[in-house]
Design an enzyme around this catalytic site. Structure first.
Site, short mmCIF file in Angstrom:
data_model
loop_
_atom_site.label_atom_id
_atom_site.label_comp_id
_atom_site.label_asym_id
_atom_site.label_seq_id
_atom_site.Cartn_x
_atom_site.Cartn_y
_atom_site.Cartn_z
N GLU A 153 41.22 41.18 44.49
CA GLU A 153 41.73 42.22 43.60
C GLU A 153 41.69 43.62 44.19
O GLU A 153 41.12 44.54 43.60
CB GLU A 153 40.94 42.21 42.27
CG GLU A 153 41.16 40.97 41.45
CD GLU A 153 40.47 41.05 40.09
OE1 GLU A 153 39.96 42.12 39.72
OE2 GLU A 153 40.45 40.03 39.39
N TYR A 161 41.89 37.43 32.53
CA TYR A 161 40.86 37.36 31.48
C TYR A 161 41.49 37.66 30.12
O TYR A 161 41.09 38.58 29.44
CB TYR A 161 39.72 38.33 31.81
CG TYR A 161 38.90 37.86 33.00
CD1 TYR A 161 37.83 37.00 32.83
CD2 TYR A 161 39.23 38.26 34.30
CE1 TYR A 161 37.10 36.53 33.91
CE2 TYR A 161 38.51 37.81 35.39
CZ TYR A 161 37.44 36.94 35.18
OH TYR A 161 36.71 36.47 36.27
N ASP A 172 31.73 43.79 41.05
CA ASP A 172 30.92 43.42 39.89
C ASP A 172 29.76 42.50 40.27
O ASP A 172 29.57 41.45 39.67
CB ASP A 172 31.86 42.74 38.87
CG ASP A 172 31.17 42.40 37.57
OD1 ASP A 172 30.28 43.16 37.15
OD2 ASP A 172 31.53 41.37 36.98
N GLU A 200 40.33 32.79 38.88
CA GLU A 200 39.25 33.21 37.98
C GLU A 200 39.79 33.17 36.56
O GLU A 200 40.93 33.57 36.30
CB GLU A 200 38.80 34.66 38.25
CG GLU A 200 37.97 34.86 39.49
CD GLU A 200 37.53 36.31 39.70
OE1 GLU A 200 37.41 37.06 38.71
OE2 GLU A 200 37.32 36.67 40.87
#
Ligand code: GCB
Length: 643
Positions: free
Chosen positions: A448, A501, A209, A537
């Site tokens: 990840e 998230y 990303d 994160e």
């Protein structure tokens, strides 16, 4: 077709051993070039000639041997700043999204004394170029390198001496193509349906990303050393009571025997220990330890390890050394035997116009923002940052989790032998470059990956074992998403680093799920592995200036509310086994274009131009209050009084 040359030149046999005796595939050290009485450095930053090879095959430059003549003699050339990504420099969208080879050229006047003395080595060093690079000097290939974030170099003195009167013409071809075997991986997709796409249309796909910025991202240097020279230094430190230990090893090249003088000097230039041996332990009485920012009144204390080669010729190299220890228990991360809590950020090397190019004003601004925020640490998501940045971390006491470019590993093919072999070499290169930085307290081998895939087990076992063997003095981690049940790498890491998230990528808008899901996440991971955990994160996008109350997604209020909900759980768990929290992200950053990204990722607490969103002020209060509870605030400031 875009071609990437074979990588045989940079891959070699791999081997493993403890750090002081580390023998890896790489020949030679990669000490940061520094001026000294025996060494000169010439930085080649500024304007270079540039051309993108837009031929359908992207291979015209090689077919026509553009490196053999001046680039301007083979076609049009434009100005290109180095260091910088080339993508955002012009108004040409085909260059912004270009895939394939670009060509850089620069003519340099080399000081005559460098060449007249046969005993001087002249080395070209590229701080980093993304992704695959080939370097020629006066039309002769001198080196090639795979990988976008680490330095490479070649000795060119003999070549220049062949014709000392001609200028030194440096040509560097750089290819940004990512394949399933590069790190990070990617794929090239061709579209042949002429009812939909122009002739020869192809795109670069990747599963990470951030925008795949390309070009020469860090300074290109020429530097000299004498014929016999200090090639590498490894310094491992520890302490007991008031005595510090610097366990060092020097490697000398260009001589079969060497006479050395090794001196350790304190900040005031006083010699505190010395030796004449190639390796040994220097003892420092009344040691000043290297402490993180906000953990001590005098953070980032550095000694200078001067290595003076006396014979067969003189060479001097001075390495900054911070004396500190790092240990991990089942519930704590210890620096100098004291519990350390990471209250920090994830970053990117990313900014307007220069993309990933090294930029001193930006670097200094970012450090000022980190200190303003009360951040004591960051993770180099998702690739190694410039050495210049790590030097700043050493000096300011900012703790670093140093990550390799193992991001976006999602395809089973990228767990194959070729990928693993390359990944091991990248870890060799990373540890070789960064092993002496006291700020680096942990290695991260990936972010990840598709860790549920069958080959991931062996892949990570090998990768983490290899990294630990290269450097047994630092813990190793890799960054996982919150799905503990399917993870294959976690058994091998020292610290669990988990990204999540909640109420963003799922349960959108439902802030109330965060406490439950985050609690479950921590309990699951700790229950299964009994290792300390860092929330590596968490965050939410906020478009600056968008507001709503009650908070709605993409507003500054929602970003703040997500943070608040996470913090409540962190405050319970940090009393148990959670040892850190790193916000995603320090600043907004560019990504590939897509329907979930509004001109890039907006999870920054600062905008891309480094202006604070509401979350920055909110996080600042938390970080200073954490520092108050877990560290020692510097005497020069007592937040919030200094506000
Ligand atoms: C992640 C990735 C990071 C992304 C972030 C996001 O898990 O590690 O590279 O930018 O999420 O914002 O989606």
């Amino acid at each position: 077709m875009v071609s990437v040359p074979g990588r045989a030149g940079v891959l070699g046999a791999l081997c493993v051993s403890a750090m002081m005796n580390a023998v890896c595939a790489l020949s030679g050290g990669m000490l940061l070039p520094r001026e000294s009485p025996s060494r000169e450095v010439k930085e080649l930053s500024g304007l270079w000639g540039f051309r993108a090879d837009k031929s359908p095959s992207r291979n015209l430059g090689f077919e026509r041997a553009w490196y053999k003549r001046r680039l301007a003699e083979t076609g049009p050339v434009i100005d290109m700043p180095v260091p910088a990504s080339y993508n955002d420099i012009t108004q040409d969208h085909s260059l912004r999204d270009f895939i394939g080879w670009v060509w850089y050229e620069r003519e340099v006047v080399v000081p005559a004394r460098w060449l007249s003395d046969e005993g001087t080595r002249v080395v070209i060093r590229v701080g980093s170029a993304h992704y695959y690079s080939v370097v020629w000097v006066n039309g002769v290939k001198v080196t090639e390198h795979a990988g976008g974030h680490l330095p490479f170099e070649a000795e060119i003195g003999a070549l220049l001496r062949k014709d000392p009167t001609s200028p030194c013409r440096i040509t560097i071809a750089v290819n940004n193509t990512l394949t399933l075997e590069t790190l990070p991986p990617g794929t090239i997709q061709h579209f042949d349906d002429h009812t939909k796409y122009p002739d020869g249309f192809f795109v670069q796909n990747y599963s990470f990303d951030f925008f795949n910025y390309a070009g020469i991202h860090r300074p290109v240097l020429l530097y000299t050393t004498p014929k016999a020279y200090v090639d590498d230094i490894t310094a491992v430190t520890d302490f007991s009571d008031n005595t510090g230990f610097v366990n060092y090893k020097v490697s000398v090249q260009g001589a079969t025997t060497a006479t050395l003088k090794v001196t350790l000097q304190d900040r005031d230039g006083h010699c505190v220990a010395s030796s004449n041996e190639l390796s040994g332990v220097l003892k420092v009485v009344d040691v000043n330890l290297w402490w993180p920012y906000l953990m001590h009144d005098n953070p980032g204390y550095l000694y200078s390890l001067e290595v003076r080669l006396m014979a067969p010729n003189e060479d001097v190299y001075t390495l900054p050394v911070g004396i500190r220890s790092v240990k991990v228990t089942s519930t704590q991360f210890l620096i100098n035997n004291k519990p350390f809590y990471f209250h920090g950020v994830n970053k990117h090397e990313d900014a307007d116009i220069r993309g990933k190019g090294l930029d001193w004003p930006l670097i200094v601004k970012d450090f000022n923002l980190l200190k303003w925020l009360g951040a004591n640490s960051f993770r180099t998501s998702h690739y190694p940052y410039a050495e210049e940045i790590l030097q700043m971390c050493d000096r300011h006491g900012i703790v670093v989790i140093d990550e390799c470019p193992g991001v976006g590993i999602k395809d089973i093919y990228s767990f194959g032998n070729a990928s693993l072999t390359h990944h091991l070499v990248v870890m060799d290169e990373l540890v070789r470059r960064d092993k002496n930085h006291p700020s680096v307290v942990m290695w991260s081998v990936a972010n990840e990956p598709a860790a549920e895939m069958h080959p991931a087990d062996l892949y990570f076992k090998t990768l983490i074992k290899h990294t630990k063997a290269l450097d047994p003095t630092r813990p190793v981690t890799y960054i996982t998403d919150s799905n503990y049940a399917r993870d294959k790498g976690a058994p091998y890491v020292d610290v669990i680093c988990v990204n999540s998230y909640f109420s963003w990528y799922h349960d959108q808008g439902h802030l109330e799920v965060i406490p439950i899901q985050l609690n479950t996440q921590f309990e699951n991971w700790y229950g299964k592995y009994q290792k300390p955990i860092i929330q590596s994160e968490y965050g939410a996008d906020a478009v600056p200036g968008l507001h709503s109350d009650p908070p709605m997604m993409f507003t500054e209020e929602y970003q703040k509310a997500v943070l608040k909900n996470y913090h409540d759980v962190f405050d319970q768990k940090r009393k148990q086994y959670v040892v850190g929290e790193l916000i995603w992200n320090f600043a907004d950053f560019m990504t590939t274009q897509g329907i979930t990204r509004v001109v890039g990722n907006k999870k920054g607490i600062f905008t891309r131009q480094r202006q604070p969103k509401a979350a920055a002020f909110f996080l600042r209060e938390r970080y200073w209050s954490l520092a108050n509870q877990t560290g020692i605030l510097p005497t020069w400031t007592k937040y919030p009084c200094s506000l």
